[in-house]
Scaffold this active site. Structure first.
Site, PDB file in Angstrom:
ATOM      1  N   HIS A   1      -4.315  11.582  -2.156  1.00 35.19           N
ATOM      2  CA  HIS A   1      -3.363  10.865  -1.287  1.00 35.19           C
ATOM      3  C   HIS A   1      -1.929  11.285  -1.631  1.00 35.19           C
ATOM      4  O   HIS A   1      -1.030  10.453  -1.631  1.00 35.19           O
ATOM      5  CB  HIS A   1      -3.569   9.354  -1.462  1.00 35.19           C
ATOM      6  CG  HIS A   1      -2.830   8.499  -0.454  1.00 35.19           C
ATOM      7  ND1 HIS A   1      -2.780   8.784   0.885  1.00 35.19           N
ATOM      8  CD2 HIS A   1      -2.107   7.357  -0.607  1.00 35.19           C
ATOM      9  CE1 HIS A   1      -2.060   7.855   1.517  1.00 35.19           C
ATOM     10  NE2 HIS A   1      -1.626   6.983   0.635  1.00 35.19           N
TER      11      HIS A   1
ATOM     12  N   HIS B   1      -5.460  -1.182   0.761  1.00 32.46           N
ATOM     13  CA  HIS B   1      -4.463  -0.708  -0.199  1.00 32.46           C
ATOM     14  C   HIS B   1      -4.589  -1.478  -1.502  1.00 32.46           C
ATOM     15  O   HIS B   1      -5.159  -2.560  -1.534  1.00 32.46           O
ATOM     16  CB  HIS B   1      -3.051  -0.885   0.364  1.00 32.46           C
ATOM     17  CG  HIS B   1      -2.767   0.009   1.530  1.00 32.46           C
ATOM     18  ND1 HIS B   1      -3.129  -0.317   2.811  1.00 32.46           N
ATOM     19  CD2 HIS B   1      -2.179   1.234   1.599  1.00 32.46           C
ATOM     20  CE1 HIS B   1      -2.778   0.667   3.635  1.00 32.46           C
ATOM     21  NE2 HIS B   1      -2.196   1.618   2.925  1.00 32.46           N
TER      22      HIS B   1
ATOM     23  N   ASP C   1      -6.252   2.917  -0.713  1.00 31.43           N
ATOM     24  CA  ASP C   1      -5.143   3.853  -0.906  1.00 31.43           C
ATOM     25  C   ASP C   1      -4.121   3.370  -1.937  1.00 31.43           C
ATOM     26  O   ASP C   1      -4.019   2.172  -2.219  1.00 31.43           O
ATOM     27  CB  ASP C   1      -4.379   4.040   0.415  1.00 31.43           C
ATOM     28  CG  ASP C   1      -5.143   4.906   1.407  1.00 31.43           C
ATOM     29  OD1 ASP C   1      -6.325   5.196   1.175  1.00 31.43           O
ATOM     30  OD2 ASP C   1      -4.531   5.289   2.427  1.00 31.43           O
TER      31      ASP C   1
ATOM     32  N   HIS D   1       3.529  10.391  -2.995  1.00 35.41           N
ATOM     33  CA  HIS D   1       3.573   9.418  -1.894  1.00 35.41           C
ATOM     34  C   HIS D   1       4.965   9.317  -1.257  1.00 35.41           C
ATOM     35  O   HIS D   1       5.572   8.230  -1.231  1.00 35.41           O
ATOM     36  CB  HIS D   1       3.120   8.036  -2.382  1.00 35.41           C
ATOM     37  CG  HIS D   1       2.560   7.176  -1.282  1.00 35.41           C
ATOM     38  ND1 HIS D   1       3.341   6.322  -0.537  1.00 35.41           N
ATOM     39  CD2 HIS D   1       1.305   7.047  -0.802  1.00 35.41           C
ATOM     40  CE1 HIS D   1       2.565   5.705   0.352  1.00 35.41           C
ATOM     41  NE2 HIS D   1       1.322   6.123   0.210  1.00 35.41           N
TER      42      HIS D   1
HETATM   43 ZN   LIG Z   1      -0.445   5.358   1.049  1.00 32.35          ZN
END
Ligand SMILES: [Zn+2]
Length: 269
Positions: free
Chosen positions: A137, A233, A87, A141
Site C-alpha cells: 500500500h 482501515h 489498509d 502513503h
Molecule cells: Zn490508505
C-alpha cells in the site's frame, strides 16, 4: 475460513500486461487533439482536449475505474464469502485486530505502508504468523499526492515498499492497493515490474475518516454480497477501527458469511 485454489488465484491475480499501451494511446490522443485543433480550430480542438483530459482525470480519481490499470473489485463466487482487506497499517490497532480475527476464525489481508512496517516490524511478523496475508500500500502513503506522481516517484512508492516489506516480513507482496484508491497511468508500469495485481473493493464504509461506527457499519453491510471485497482501515485518528471490525465480524457471522483470502500465485518469484 477457506483458501482459494491455485487455478482460481491465477485468474484473479492479474498483473497489468501492457501498461505501456495505455500510455501510448494517451500520447496518441493528444497528437489527435493537436491535429483536430490545427485543422478545425479551437471549436473542435478545445472540446476534444477537455474530453481526453477529463477521461484521464476520471479514470485516475475514480477508485473502481480500470481504464488505466486492471483491478480486482470482487471475487467471482456465489458463496457467502468475503475478502477482508485492511489498509494503512501496521498500527497500534494491529494487535487487537489480530485477536478479533482469531476469535472469529477469520482471515484478512493487510495492505501495509512500508515506512510504518519498518518502524513496527514485530506487528508485521505477527500478521503473517497468525495466518493472514500482506499487500503493498505504498512506502509512505502520500495521500494528497499519489494521484499525480510521475513514473519515478511512483516506482519509489511501489518498488521501495516491495523491498521494505520483503526485508521486514521475509515475504514479497503480490497484491497492491492504490493510495486513497487513485490510480494514474504510471501505476501499471510499477505493478508489471513487481508482478503485483491491483485490488480495489466492492464494499467500503469510509472508516478511515468517519468516526461514527453505526454509519460506517450501515454503509459496509449495505454493499456486502457473495464475493465482496471489503475495504477497512486501521490506525485512524478517530480510534474506532477496532470497534467497527468487531461489529462487522459479528454481522458477518450472523448473516452466515465466511472470510476468504485468495492464495497467491505459485509462480511468484
Ligand atoms: Zn490508505
Amino acid at each position: 475460513m477457506a483458501s482459494w485454489g491455485m487455478t482460481r488465484a491465477r485468474t484473479l491475480h492479474r498483473v497489468p500486461r501492457r501498461p505501456g499501451l495505455i500510455l501510448g494511446l494517451l500520447a496518441l490522443s493528444q497528437v489527435a487533439v493537436v491535429a483536430l485543433w490545427w485543422r478545425w480550430g479551437w471549436r473542435i480542438g478545445l472540446p476534444a482536449m477537455l474530453l481526453t483530459h477529463l477521461t484521464v482525470v476520471w479514470a485516475t480519481l475514480y477508485p473502481r475505474a480500470t481504464l488505466l490499470c486492471p483491478a480486482l473489485s470482487r471475487l467471482p463466487t456465489a458463496r457467502r464469502e468475503v475478502w477482508l482487506t485492511i489498509d494503512d497499517g501496521p498500527s497500534a490497532d494491529t494487535g487487537p485486530i489480530l485477536d478479533l480475527l482469531e476469535r472469529h476464525d477469520a482471515r484478512a489481508t493487510f495492505f501495509l505502508v512500508g515506512e510504518r512496517a519498518v518502524a513496527q516490524p514485530e506487528r508485521v511478523r505477527d500478521i503473517l504468523r497468525r495466518g493472514h496475508g500482506i499487500g503493498n500500500h505504498s512506502a509512505s502513503h502520500p495521500d494528497t499526492r499519489f494521484w499525480r506522481l510521475g513514473p519515478a516517484a511512483m516506482e519509489d512508492e511501489i518498488g521501495r515498499n516491495q523491498s521494505l516489506l520483503t526485508v521486514v516480513s521475509g515475504q514479497t507482496p503480490r497484491w497492491f492497493r492504490s493510495v486513497v484508491g487513485m490510480t494514474n497511468p504510471f501505476v501499471g508500469l510499477s505493478l508489471k515490474r513487481h508482478r503485483l495485481a491491483r485490488v480495489a473493493w466492492s464494499a467500503r464504509g469510509f472508516d478511515g475518516v468517519d468516526c461514527d461506527p453505526d454509519q460506517v457499519l450501515a454503509r459496509l453491510t449495505r454493499d456486502i454480497a457473495p464475493g465482496a471485497i471489503v475495504l477497512l482501515h486501521e490506525g485512524a485518528a478517530h480510534g474506532h477501527n477496532v470497534e467497527i471490525l468487531a461489529r462487522l465480524l459479528e454481522w458477518l457471522a450472523r448473516e452466515g458469511y465466511a472470510t476468504v483470502v485468495p492464495s497467491e500465485p505459485a509462480d511468484s518469484p
